[in-house]
Design a protein around this motif. Structure first.
Motif, short mmCIF file in Angstrom:
data_model
loop_
_atom_site.label_atom_id
_atom_site.label_comp_id
_atom_site.label_asym_id
_atom_site.label_seq_id
_atom_site.Cartn_x
_atom_site.Cartn_y
_atom_site.Cartn_z
N ARG A 271 0.83 -1.21 0.00
CA ARG A 271 0.00 0.00 0.00
C ARG A 271 0.86 1.26 0.00
O ARG A 271 0.59 2.22 -0.74
CB ARG A 271 -0.92 0.00 1.22
CG ARG A 271 -1.83 1.23 1.25
CD ARG A 271 -2.74 1.25 2.43
NE ARG A 271 -1.95 1.57 3.62
CZ ARG A 271 -2.45 1.70 4.82
NH1 ARG A 271 -3.74 1.52 5.03
NH2 ARG A 271 -1.69 1.99 5.84
N GLU A 272 1.93 1.24 0.78
CA GLU A 272 2.83 2.39 0.85
C GLU A 272 3.49 2.65 -0.52
O GLU A 272 3.58 3.80 -0.96
CB GLU A 272 3.91 2.14 1.90
CG GLU A 272 4.87 3.30 2.12
CD GLU A 272 5.90 2.99 3.20
OE1 GLU A 272 7.06 3.35 2.98
OE2 GLU A 272 5.53 2.39 4.23
N ILE A 273 3.90 1.59 -1.18
CA ILE A 273 4.52 1.73 -2.51
C ILE A 273 3.52 2.32 -3.50
O ILE A 273 3.85 3.23 -4.28
CB ILE A 273 5.05 0.37 -3.00
CG1 ILE A 273 6.27 -0.04 -2.16
CG2 ILE A 273 5.41 0.42 -4.49
CD1 ILE A 273 6.70 -1.49 -2.35
N VAL A 274 2.28 1.82 -3.48
CA VAL A 274 1.24 2.32 -4.38
C VAL A 274 0.95 3.79 -4.10
O VAL A 274 0.87 4.61 -5.02
CB VAL A 274 -0.05 1.47 -4.28
CG1 VAL A 274 -1.22 2.15 -4.97
CG2 VAL A 274 0.19 0.08 -4.86
N GLN A 275 0.81 4.14 -2.82
CA GLN A 275 0.52 5.53 -2.46
C GLN A 275 1.62 6.48 -2.91
O GLN A 275 1.36 7.55 -3.45
CB GLN A 275 0.28 5.65 -0.96
CG GLN A 275 -1.04 5.06 -0.52
CD GLN A 275 -1.21 5.03 1.00
OE1 GLN A 275 -0.23 5.06 1.76
NE2 GLN A 275 -2.46 4.94 1.44
N LYS A 276 2.87 6.08 -2.72
CA LYS A 276 4.00 6.93 -3.13
C LYS A 276 4.05 7.07 -4.65
O LYS A 276 4.32 8.15 -5.18
CB LYS A 276 5.32 6.37 -2.61
CG LYS A 276 5.52 6.59 -1.13
CD LYS A 276 6.84 6.01 -0.67
CE LYS A 276 7.04 6.25 0.83
NZ LYS A 276 8.30 5.66 1.32
N ALA B 67 1.22 9.35 -5.69
CA ALA B 67 1.48 10.72 -5.25
C ALA B 67 2.47 11.42 -6.19
O ALA B 67 2.41 12.63 -6.36
CB ALA B 67 2.02 10.72 -3.82
N LYS B 68 3.35 10.66 -6.82
CA LYS B 68 4.31 11.22 -7.78
C LYS B 68 3.67 11.41 -9.15
O LYS B 68 4.31 11.93 -10.07
CB LYS B 68 5.51 10.30 -7.93
CG LYS B 68 6.40 10.19 -6.73
CD LYS B 68 7.53 9.20 -7.04
CE LYS B 68 8.32 8.82 -5.83
NZ LYS B 68 9.32 7.79 -6.15
#
Length: 173
Positions: free
Chosen positions: A145-150, A153-154
């Motif tokens: 989830r953190e990888i997807v969000q980052k 966000a980019k």
């Protein structure tokens, strides 16, 4: 594993054999004529745990059978087995210079005998989550989830590849 501020900073693994894994415990339980889920509570009934010196599943199985033929109580054998596992784990953990609080996850964490042996060998309380089997999967999901969000966000798009399981094998009971 050593985690600081929620991030993995170091880990060690037993890269020699399966000793101390759930499968190892399953094989030994079977050699004793027990179900895997029985050995944890049984070890708590020990009055004189015996030393188990072997670190290989095959040799440990032989050692367990020898102890049985000597008339050693099964509870004492299992307690000795749990202590041997805990001792090997603690030797690996000392390389990480761990500090409390200590959390034990994975399937073996469901074995109260191993948890008790770890606490005795570490000299600290060991915390076990309610569902220790799922913690690795939950951690992977949170990381994903953190990888997807980052990535989103980019303003980047997510890369997808077709993946499918071609073949799988499982231990047969």
């Amino acid at each position: 594993m050593k985690i600081v501020n929620g991030k993995l900073v170091d880990f060690v693994m037993n890269d020699r054999c399966a000793a101390g894994t759930g499968r190892f415990l399953d094989v030994i339980a079977e050699a004793l004529g027990l179900k895997l889920e029985e050995i944890g509570s049984l070890s708590l009934k020990s009055t004189k745990k015996v030393s188990i010196s072997s670190t290989c599943t095959v040799f440990t199985q032989h050692e367990v059978v020898s102890r049985l033929s000597e008339g050693v109580a099964i509870a004492d054998i299992v307690a000795g087995l749990h202590d041997a596992i805990a001792s090997r784990v603690v030797k690996m953990l000392t390389r990480l210079k761990i500090e409390p609080p200590i959390v034990f996850t994975g399937g073996v964490a469901r074995n109260i005998g191993v948890v008790k042996a770890l606490e005795e060998n570490l000299g600290h309380k060991v915390f076990v989550p309610e569902n220790p089997l799922f913690t690795g999967a939950l951690g992977a999901a949170l990381l994903g989830r953190e990888i997807v969000q980052k990535t989103l966000a980019k303003g980047e798009s997510l890369q997808h590849k077709e993946r499918r399981l071609e073949a799988a094998t499982f231990f047969q009971a």
